[in-house]
Design a protein around this motif. Structure first.
Motif, PDB file in Angstrom:
ATOM      1  N   TYR A 142       0.795  -1.226   0.000  1.00 40.02           N
ATOM      2  CA  TYR A 142       0.000   0.000   0.000  1.00 40.02           C
ATOM      3  C   TYR A 142       0.834   1.287   0.000  1.00 40.02           C
ATOM      4  N   SER A 143       2.105   1.201  -0.357  1.00 40.63           N
ATOM      5  CA  SER A 143       2.907   2.421  -0.475  1.00 40.63           C
ATOM      6  C   SER A 143       3.998   2.214  -1.507  1.00 40.63           C
ATOM      7  N   TYR A 144       4.556   3.323  -1.976  1.00 39.22           N
ATOM      8  CA  TYR A 144       5.667   3.286  -2.912  1.00 39.22           C
ATOM      9  C   TYR A 144       6.963   3.601  -2.179  1.00 39.22           C
ATOM     10  N   LYS A 145       8.083   3.223  -2.782  1.00 43.39           N
ATOM     11  CA  LYS A 145       9.389   3.549  -2.199  1.00 43.39           C
ATOM     12  C   LYS A 145       9.530   5.049  -1.986  1.00 43.39           C
ATOM     13  N   TYR A 146      10.158   5.398  -0.879  1.00 44.94           N
ATOM     14  CA  TYR A 146      10.504   6.773  -0.497  1.00 44.94           C
ATOM     15  C   TYR A 146       9.296   7.599  -0.054  1.00 44.94           C
ATOM     16  N   GLU A 147       8.120   6.976   0.025  1.00 45.47           N
ATOM     17  CA  GLU A 147       6.993   7.669   0.640  1.00 45.47           C
ATOM     18  C   GLU A 147       7.101   7.563   2.161  1.00 45.47           C
ATOM     19  N   THR A 148       6.179   8.200   2.861  1.00 49.20           N
ATOM     20  CA  THR A 148       6.202   8.221   4.318  1.00 49.20           C
ATOM     21  C   THR A 148       5.015   7.457   4.875  1.00 49.20           C
ATOM     22  N   VAL A 149       5.299   6.569   5.822  1.00 50.14           N
ATOM     23  CA  VAL A 149       4.272   5.791   6.512  1.00 50.14           C
ATOM     24  C   VAL A 149       4.093   6.371   7.915  1.00 50.14           C
ATOM     25  N   LEU A 150       2.836   6.580   8.318  1.00 53.67           N
ATOM     26  CA  LEU A 150       2.529   7.101   9.649  1.00 53.67           C
ATOM     27  C   LEU A 150       1.950   5.992  10.515  1.00 53.67           C
ATOM     28  N   ASP A 151       2.533   5.800  11.699  1.00 49.01           N
ATOM     29  CA  ASP A 151       1.991   4.862  12.680  1.00 49.01           C
ATOM     30  C   ASP A 151       1.639   5.650  13.940  1.00 49.01           C
ATOM     31  N   SER A 167      12.763   0.883   2.265  1.00 43.63           N
ATOM     32  CA  SER A 167      13.104   2.199   1.718  1.00 43.63           C
ATOM     33  C   SER A 167      11.929   3.179   1.774  1.00 43.63           C
ATOM     34  N   ARG A 168      11.173   3.113   2.872  1.00 41.67           N
ATOM     35  CA  ARG A 168      10.147   4.110   3.148  1.00 41.67           C
ATOM     36  C   ARG A 168      10.535   4.881   4.404  1.00 41.67           C
ATOM     37  N   SER A 169      10.083   6.127   4.485  1.00 41.03           N
ATOM     38  CA  SER A 169      10.247   6.887   5.717  1.00 41.03           C
ATOM     39  C   SER A 169       9.111   6.530   6.663  1.00 41.03           C
ATOM     40  N   CYS A 170       9.290   6.839   7.952  1.00 43.33           N
ATOM     41  CA  CYS A 170       8.268   6.497   8.923  1.00 43.33           C
ATOM     42  C   CYS A 170       8.181   7.572  10.002  1.00 43.33           C
ATOM     43  N   ILE A 171       6.961   7.948  10.351  1.00 51.32           N
ATOM     44  CA  ILE A 171       6.693   8.815  11.493  1.00 51.32           C
ATOM     45  C   ILE A 171       5.895   7.989  12.490  1.00 51.32           C
ATOM     46  N   GLY A 172       6.388   7.902  13.718  1.00 53.17           N
ATOM     47  CA  GLY A 172       5.688   7.148  14.755  1.00 53.17           C
ATOM     48  C   GLY A 172       5.286   8.057  15.899  1.00 53.17           C
ATOM     49  N   ILE A 173       4.082   7.872  16.387  1.00 55.49           N
ATOM     50  CA  ILE A 173       3.580   8.646  17.526  1.00 55.49           C
ATOM     51  C   ILE A 173       3.279   7.683  18.662  1.00 55.49           C
ATOM     52  N   GLU A 174       3.890   7.930  19.829  1.00 55.11           N
ATOM     53  CA  GLU A 174       3.694   7.049  20.973  1.00 55.11           C
ATOM     54  C   GLU A 174       3.368   7.873  22.208  1.00 55.11           C
ATOM     55  N   LEU A 175       2.292   7.500  22.894  1.00 53.06           N
ATOM     56  CA  LEU A 175       1.812   8.244  24.051  1.00 53.06           C
ATOM     57  C   LEU A 175       2.710   8.066  25.265  1.00 53.06           C
ATOM     58  N   TYR A 176       3.286   6.859  25.428  1.00 54.62           N
ATOM     59  CA  TYR A 176       3.996   6.538  26.651  1.00 54.62           C
ATOM     60  C   TYR A 176       5.495   6.815  26.517  1.00 54.62           C
ATOM     61  N   LYS A 177       5.951   7.827  27.221  1.00 56.49           N
ATOM     62  CA  LYS A 177       7.352   8.257  27.180  1.00 56.49           C
ATOM     63  C   LYS A 177       8.298   7.139  27.606  1.00 56.49           C
ATOM     64  N   GLN A 178       7.866   6.280  28.523  1.00 55.09           N
ATOM     65  CA  GLN A 178       8.735   5.227  29.043  1.00 55.09           C
ATOM     66  C   GLN A 178       9.115   4.184  27.996  1.00 55.09           C
ATOM     67  N   ARG A 179       8.467   4.209  26.839  1.00 59.85           N
ATOM     68  CA  ARG A 179       8.811   3.247  25.785  1.00 59.85           C
ATOM     69  C   ARG A 179       9.935   3.750  24.882  1.00 59.85           C
ATOM     70  N   GLU A 180      10.411   4.958  25.115  1.00 62.31           N
ATOM     71  CA  GLU A 180      11.415   5.533  24.221  1.00 62.31           C
ATOM     72  C   GLU A 180      12.671   4.665  24.144  1.00 62.31           C
ATOM     73  N   ARG A 181      13.136   4.168  25.262  1.00 63.93           N
ATOM     74  CA  ARG A 181      14.357   3.351  25.266  1.00 63.93           C
ATOM     75  C   ARG A 181      14.163   2.075  24.447  1.00 63.93           C
ATOM     76  N   ALA A 182      13.008   1.417  24.620  1.00 65.75           N
ATOM     77  CA  ALA A 182      12.731   0.192  23.871  1.00 65.75           C
ATOM     78  C   ALA A 182      12.587   0.481  22.383  1.00 65.75           C
ATOM     79  N   ILE A 183      11.978   1.615  22.051  1.00 62.16           N
ATOM     80  CA  ILE A 183      11.827   1.997  20.647  1.00 62.16           C
ATOM     81  C   ILE A 183      13.197   2.184  20.004  1.00 62.16           C
TER      82      ILE A 183
END
Length: 208
Positions: A142-151, A167-183
Motif C-alpha cells: 500500500y505504499s511506494y518507495k521513499y513515501e512516508t508511513v505514519l503509525d 526504503s520508506r520513511s516512517c513517522i511514529g507517535i507514541e503516548l507513553y514516554k517510558q517506551r522511548e528506550r525500547a523503541i
C-alpha cells in the motif's frame, strides 16, 4: 493522508468482564463517517493453539449449551482509502514492483502467520504487539518507495523497522514516554544503513 492514499488498521474484538466489544465494526463506522472509503477486510489467522484468548476451556469444563465460547484466533486488517480511484502513474512504480512469486501466499484475504512472541529481543512487549511481517506486507502492498508511513500507535517501533527495510520513511507517535528506550533499541536508533540514508529525529510534546 494525501489523496488516494491508504489507511490500514489492525484490530480485533475485545473482551472484558464477560462482555465482548466488536472494535473493528466500531472503527468501520468511525472511519466511514469522517470520509474514508472501505476497500478490503483481510483476516489475520493465527496458528491453532496460539490464539490471543483461550476461551474454549469454558465449554470443556462445562460441556452444556450456553457455555460455548470459541478461542480467538484471528484479527482484522481493515483497508480504507482516502478518495476514490487508484492512480498508477507514480514516479516510483517500477522501483516498488512486488515480487509475485515470493508473496503469492498473501494474495487472498486470509493471511496466516504467528503473533509476536513475548519478550522477543529482550523487549517488554506490550499487549498489542504484532510481528514485523504484518507492517512489512502492509507497507509493501500500500505504499511506494521513499513515501512516508505514519503509525499513530507506535508501541515499540515495529512499523519503523519494516519501513526502513523497504526504503520508506516512517513517522511514529507514541503516548507513553517510558517506551522511548525500547523503541530506540528496536529501530536501531542512530545507526546508519547500507541501503538507506537515515535521518533520526525525536520530538517530545507535553500533554496539558
Amino acid at each position: 493522508l494525501d489523496h488516494h492514499r491508504m489507511c490500514v488498521v489492525n484490530s480485533s474484538d475485545y473482551r472484558e468482564d464477560s462482555i465482548k466489544y466488536p472494535v473493528p465494526y466500531d472503527l468501520y463506522g468511525v472511519l466511514r463517517k469522517i470520509g474514508f472509503r472501505f476497500q478490503d477486510d483481510i483476516i489475520w489467522a493465527k496458528p491453532k493453539g496460539i490464539g490471543s484468548a483461550k476461551l474454549a476451556g469454558i465449554v470443556i469444563q462445562n460441556p452444556y449449551p450456553m457455555y460455548y465460547r470459541p478461542d480467538m484466533r484471528y484479527e482484522h486488517i481493515m483497508v480504507f482509502s482516502k478518495g476514490g480511484g487508484r492512480p498508477y502513474d507514480h514516479i516510483r512504480k517500477e522501483e516498488s514492483k512486488i515480487d509475485i512469486l515470493k508473496y503469492k501466499d498473501f494474495f487472498s484475504d486470509v493471511w496466516e502467520f504467528s503473533p509476536q512472541r513475548r519478550n522477543e529481543r529482550g523487549l517488554d512487549v506490550h499487549n498489542s504487539a504484532y510481528p514485523i511481517i504484518l507492517p512489512e506486507m502492509i507497507t509493501r502492498f500500500y505504499s511506494y518507495k521513499y513515501e512516508t508511513v505514519l503509525d499513530p500507535f507506535f508501541g515499540h517501533g515495529t512499523t519503523m523497522r519494516a519501513t526502513t527495510r523497504l526504503s520508506r520513511s516512517c513517522i511514529g507517535i507514541e503516548l507513553y514516554k517510558q517506551r522511548e528506550r525500547a523503541i530506540k533499541k528496536n529501530v536501531r536508533y542512530g545507526q546508519s544503513s547500507l541501503h538507506n540514508n537515515i535521518n533520526w529525529n525525536i520530538i517530545t510534546l507535553s500533554l496539558i
